[in-house]
Motif scaffolding. Structure first.
Motif, mmCIF file in Angstrom:
data_model
loop_
_atom_site.group_PDB
_atom_site.id
_atom_site.type_symbol
_atom_site.label_atom_id
_atom_site.label_comp_id
_atom_site.label_asym_id
_atom_site.label_seq_id
_atom_site.Cartn_x
_atom_site.Cartn_y
_atom_site.Cartn_z
ATOM 1 N N ALA A 49 35.476 6.682 44.963
ATOM 2 C CA ALA A 49 34.227 7.038 44.290
ATOM 3 C C ALA A 49 33.677 8.353 44.799
ATOM 4 N N SER A 50 34.239 8.825 45.931
ATOM 5 C CA SER A 50 33.678 10.024 46.554
ATOM 6 C C SER A 50 33.815 11.247 45.674
ATOM 7 N N ALA A 51 34.902 11.318 44.896
ATOM 8 C CA ALA A 51 35.086 12.493 44.045
ATOM 9 C C ALA A 51 33.985 12.568 42.998
ATOM 10 N N ARG A 52 33.615 11.413 42.434
ATOM 11 C CA ARG A 52 32.543 11.415 41.429
ATOM 12 C C ARG A 52 31.217 11.854 42.053
ATOM 13 N N THR A 53 30.979 11.387 43.293
ATOM 14 C CA THR A 53 29.744 11.760 43.967
ATOM 15 C C THR A 53 29.684 13.247 44.231
ATOM 16 N N LEU A 54 30.812 13.802 44.721
ATOM 17 C CA LEU A 54 30.849 15.228 45.028
ATOM 18 C C LEU A 54 30.668 16.083 43.781
ATOM 19 N N ARG A 55 31.052 15.537 42.610
ATOM 20 C CA ARG A 55 30.956 16.328 41.386
ATOM 21 C C ARG A 55 29.653 16.074 40.636
ATOM 22 N N SER A 56 28.636 15.556 41.310
ATOM 23 C CA SER A 56 27.373 15.286 40.638
ATOM 24 C C SER A 56 26.677 16.563 40.202
ATOM 25 N N SER A 57 27.024 17.700 40.820
ATOM 26 C CA SER A 57 26.465 18.988 40.407
ATOM 27 C C SER A 57 27.597 19.911 39.995
ATOM 28 N N ARG A 58 27.314 20.825 39.117
ATOM 29 C CA ARG A 58 28.332 21.738 38.599
ATOM 30 C C ARG A 58 28.636 22.845 39.594
ATOM 31 N N THR A 59 29.899 23.243 39.624
ATOM 32 C CA THR A 59 30.300 24.384 40.440
ATOM 33 C C THR A 59 30.594 25.610 39.590
ATOM 34 N N GLN A 60 30.840 25.393 38.285
ATOM 35 C CA GLN A 60 31.286 26.463 37.369
ATOM 36 C C GLN A 60 32.569 27.109 37.892
ATOM 37 N N VAL A 61 33.442 26.265 38.456
ATOM 38 C CA VAL A 61 34.741 26.727 38.964
ATOM 39 C C VAL A 61 35.824 25.830 38.377
ATOM 40 N N LEU A 62 36.908 26.447 37.909
ATOM 41 C CA LEU A 62 38.108 25.726 37.508
ATOM 42 C C LEU A 62 39.195 25.972 38.547
ATOM 43 N N ALA A 63 39.953 24.941 38.873
ATOM 44 C CA ALA A 63 41.089 25.090 39.773
ATOM 45 C C ALA A 63 42.360 25.243 38.943
ATOM 46 N N LEU A 64 43.184 26.225 39.300
ATOM 47 C CA LEU A 64 44.494 26.386 38.679
ATOM 48 C C LEU A 64 45.537 25.909 39.678
ATOM 49 N N ALA A 65 46.180 24.776 39.385
ATOM 50 C CA ALA A 65 47.199 24.208 40.274
ATOM 51 C C ALA A 65 48.558 24.749 39.845
ATOM 52 N N LEU A 66 49.065 25.680 40.634
ATOM 53 C CA LEU A 66 50.313 26.373 40.317
ATOM 54 C C LEU A 66 51.264 26.258 41.504
ATOM 55 N N ASP A 86 41.033 35.052 32.884
ATOM 56 C CA ASP A 86 40.257 35.717 31.838
ATOM 57 C C ASP A 86 39.584 34.703 30.917
ATOM 58 N N ALA A 87 40.325 33.663 30.544
ATOM 59 C CA ALA A 87 39.764 32.641 29.659
ATOM 60 C C ALA A 87 38.636 31.879 30.345
ATOM 61 N N ALA A 88 38.803 31.592 31.638
ATOM 62 C CA ALA A 88 37.751 30.901 32.387
ATOM 63 C C ALA A 88 36.498 31.765 32.487
ATOM 64 N N ASN A 89 36.673 33.051 32.784
ATOM 65 C CA ASN A 89 35.519 33.954 32.872
ATOM 66 C C ASN A 89 34.775 34.033 31.553
ATOM 67 N N ALA A 90 35.510 34.013 30.448
ATOM 68 C CA ALA A 90 34.873 34.072 29.139
ATOM 69 C C ALA A 90 33.999 32.850 28.873
ATOM 70 N N LEU A 91 34.326 31.731 29.516
ATOM 71 C CA LEU A 91 33.541 30.503 29.360
ATOM 72 C C LEU A 91 32.537 30.313 30.494
ATOM 73 N N GLY A 92 32.375 31.323 31.354
ATOM 74 C CA GLY A 92 31.390 31.255 32.425
ATOM 75 C C GLY A 92 31.875 30.561 33.675
ATOM 76 N N TYR A 93 33.196 30.518 33.891
ATOM 77 C CA TYR A 93 33.769 29.850 35.054
ATOM 78 C C TYR A 93 34.535 30.847 35.928
ATOM 79 N N ASP A 94 34.527 30.594 37.218
ATOM 80 C CA ASP A 94 35.416 31.296 38.139
ATOM 81 C C ASP A 94 36.692 30.469 38.303
ATOM 82 N N LEU A 95 37.717 31.091 38.899
ATOM 83 C CA LEU A 95 39.001 30.417 39.036
ATOM 84 C C LEU A 95 39.373 30.278 40.506
#
Length: 354
Positions: A49-66, A86-95
């Motif tokens: 359940a900890s992941a849900r708790t940690l994500r209670s607020s937005r970070t505006q960050v996407l992770a790219l798992a490569l 580039d696509a993430a930045n266009a939607l207001g997210y950092d990578l």
């Protein structure tokens, strides 16, 4: 520590069913629910359940798992990383880029860190272990790659199977009857990498449909070894066999594209006079493949679409109060725009048809 897969195995159900019991996103029979609960109790499994708790607020960050091995350079991976950014930045997210070769463990660390709202997953296997992590932690994610369970997560991909079948079909229509399909390396196939298995399946399907003889061989990353392998396969024209020598080579391995013409020259073959070479999965605008018939990998479209899917999954999870949303998909058709294949000329044939 027990995992969601352990629970599924003991209960005799799929991991996705266990996830649905936990998050209530689908209707599950009472009998199945009880079997899952008994397995949970027996194994002492506790959903995180900890992941849900940690994500209670937005970070505006996407992770790219490569996932990638240290020291290896891959222009395809770099192009995707730039276009997803580039696509993430266009939607207001950092990578946030994560390159751990421990695919499931690396994603678990990111999900539990609270550093990202969602993830884009690359290097997708047919039965990708990261899918179980996403389900267990209810962490939003989307795939660049088509998993065996197409309803597991949102995904987008080139239709690699259709691309390979299309290449074989176009070559057969031009008169080629003996072909070699240079597939991704054996490690990719053993690891059940989605694009590799689907491409090989398409080559076999094209052979069945057209009646052409298609020999599947695996590529290697080392240019010298690749030249030797192709030379041994294509260079000896003295023993033609019952069906004659191959007149066409289809190349799916992206990192091999740059070495193909050099390897052909080393084998004493002229392209396309002696051998027609068709490339699958080239980067748009790649000068090394511009003169060859090819099916390009629509990197920008795939990157834009998967980023949109990841953001949509994050939004849907918030709106659903932590329950996983239905997966959405987009399969991109293989384009025939660059498949201009020269008709094969048999010995004694007049090129003008006289």
């Amino acid at each position: 520590m027990a995992t969601i897969r352990d629970v599924a195995r003991r209960a005799g159900v799929a991991p996705s069913t266990v996830s649905y019991v936990f998050n209530g996103s689908r209707s599950i029979s009472e009998e199945t629910r009880l079997r899952v609960q008994e397995a949970v109790d027996a194994l002492g499994y506790h959903p995180r359940a900890s992941a849900r708790t940690l994500r209670s607020s937005r970070t505006q960050v996407l992770a790219l798992a490569l996932p990638r091995a240290a020291g290896l350079q891959d222009s395809v991976d770099g192009r995707f990383a730039i276009d997803v950014s580039d696509a993430a930045n266009a939607l207001g997210y950092d990578l946030l880029l994560t390159t751990s070769q421990d695919k499931a463990g690396g994603l678990r660390r990111v999900a539990l860190s609270g550093l990202a709202d969602a993830a884009v997953l690359m290097a997708v296997d047919m039965e990708d272990a990261r899918i179980d992590v996403v389900r267990e932690l209810a962490f939003p994610a989307a795939l660049i790659g088509r998993p065996a369970d197409e309803n597991a997560l949102p995904w987008t991909d080139l239709d690699w199977e259709e691309a390979a079948a299309l290449a074989v079909g176009e070559l057969a229509a031009a008169g080629h009857r003996e072909m070699v399909y240079l597939a991704p390396g054996e490690s990719e196939v053993r690891g059940r990498r989605s694009y590799a298995l689907r491409g090989i399946a398409g080559a076999h399907r094209g052979a069945r449909t057209t009646g052409a003889a298609v020999t599947v061989v695996h590529s290697v990353n080392d240019p010298g070894r690749l030249a030797h392998r192709l030379g041994a396969l294509l260079g000896d024209r003295t023993d033609l066999g019952a069906g004659g020598p191959p007149t066409a080579l289809i190349v799916q391995h992206p990192s091999a594209h740059h070495h193909i013409l050099t390897s052909m020259t080393a084998a004493g073959l002229r392209v396309p006079e002696d051998l027609t070479v068709v490339l699958i999965g080239t980067l748009p605008g790649d000068p090394s493949s511009r003169r060859l018939p090819r099916i390009e990998l629509p990197v920008e479209t795939l990157a834009t679409e998967v980023t949109r899917l990841a953001v949509a999954a994050a939004e849907a999870l918030r709106e659903a109060g932590g329950r996983s949303a239905e997966a959405s998909t987009r399969l991109l058709a293989a384009s025939v725009g660059h498949l201009l294949i020269r008709p094969v000329l048999l010995p004694g044939t007049d090129p003008l048809g006289r």
